[in-house]
Write a protein that holds these residues in place. Structure first.
Motif, short mmCIF file in Angstrom:
data_model
loop_
_atom_site.label_atom_id
_atom_site.label_comp_id
_atom_site.label_asym_id
_atom_site.label_seq_id
_atom_site.Cartn_x
_atom_site.Cartn_y
_atom_site.Cartn_z
N VAL A 46 0.77 -1.09 -0.11
CA VAL A 46 -0.06 -0.08 0.15
C VAL A 46 0.92 1.25 0.01
CG1 VAL A 46 -1.61 1.30 1.60
CG2 VAL A 46 -1.86 -1.26 1.04
N ARG A 47 1.80 1.18 0.79
CA ARG A 47 2.97 2.37 0.80
C ARG A 47 3.64 2.66 -0.46
NH1 ARG A 47 8.22 2.02 2.88
NH2 ARG A 47 9.25 3.94 2.58
N LYS A 48 3.92 1.68 -1.08
CA LYS A 48 4.64 1.64 -2.43
C LYS A 48 3.64 2.18 -3.43
CE LYS A 48 8.37 -1.82 -2.22
NZ LYS A 48 8.85 -3.15 -2.92
N THR A 49 2.28 1.81 -3.36
CA THR A 49 1.30 2.42 -4.47
C THR A 49 1.08 3.66 -4.21
OG1 THR A 49 0.36 0.05 -4.40
CG2 THR A 49 -0.93 1.93 -5.03
N LEU A 50 1.11 4.19 -3.01
CA LEU A 50 0.74 5.66 -2.43
C LEU A 50 1.89 6.39 -3.11
CD1 LEU A 50 -0.92 5.39 0.98
CD2 LEU A 50 -2.06 6.05 -1.30
N ALA A 96 4.03 5.66 -5.54
CA ALA A 96 4.13 5.86 -6.98
C ALA A 96 2.93 6.87 -7.40
CB ALA A 96 3.74 4.22 -7.42
N VAL A 97 1.81 6.63 -6.72
CA VAL A 97 0.66 7.50 -7.16
C VAL A 97 1.22 9.23 -7.07
CG1 VAL A 97 -1.75 8.33 -6.49
CG2 VAL A 97 -1.23 5.91 -7.02
N GLY A 100 1.35 11.57 -9.76
CA GLY A 100 0.65 12.97 -9.60
C GLY A 100 1.48 14.26 -9.73
N THR A 101 2.46 14.13 -8.88
CA THR A 101 3.44 15.45 -8.87
C THR A 101 4.27 15.65 -10.44
OG1 THR A 101 4.03 14.84 -6.84
CG2 THR A 101 5.71 16.39 -7.93
N GLY A 102 4.52 14.60 -11.12
CA GLY A 102 4.74 14.82 -12.44
C GLY A 102 3.96 15.46 -13.43
#
Length: 91
Positions: A4-8, A10-11, A15-17
């Protein structure tokens, strides 16, 4: 929990990009007045340029019609801007 942490993360990175890319695009994209100015400067808007294009198309079409109607090698011409004459090469 680690997944879950890796997914957050990555999102958040994606999103920043996307946010940075959108911001840069908004800063670089021309405004409406600049778009209108660019459209006015296009070569297709110039009447002389349009007339030259029409004349060139007419010469090409006349050459193609002549080539279809004769056995002569009409691809070999010294002067392409001269009017197409009947049956002889242009000098």
């Amino acid at each position: 929990m680690d997944k879950v942490r890796k997914t957050l993360v990555a999102v958040a990175v994606l999103g920043t990009g996307a946010g940075v890319g959108s911001t840069l695009f908004a800063l670089v994209a021309p405004g409406e007045l600049q778009k209108q100015a660019m459209l006015q400067e296009m070569p297709e808007r110039d009447p002389q340029r349009r007339n030259e294009a029409v004349r060139t198309k007419e010469l090409v079409m006349a050459t193609l019609k002549k080539a279809a109607a004769t056995e002569e090698n009409v691809a070999w011409r010294k002067n392409w801007t001269a009017a197409v004459s009947g049956g002889s090469r242009s000098a």
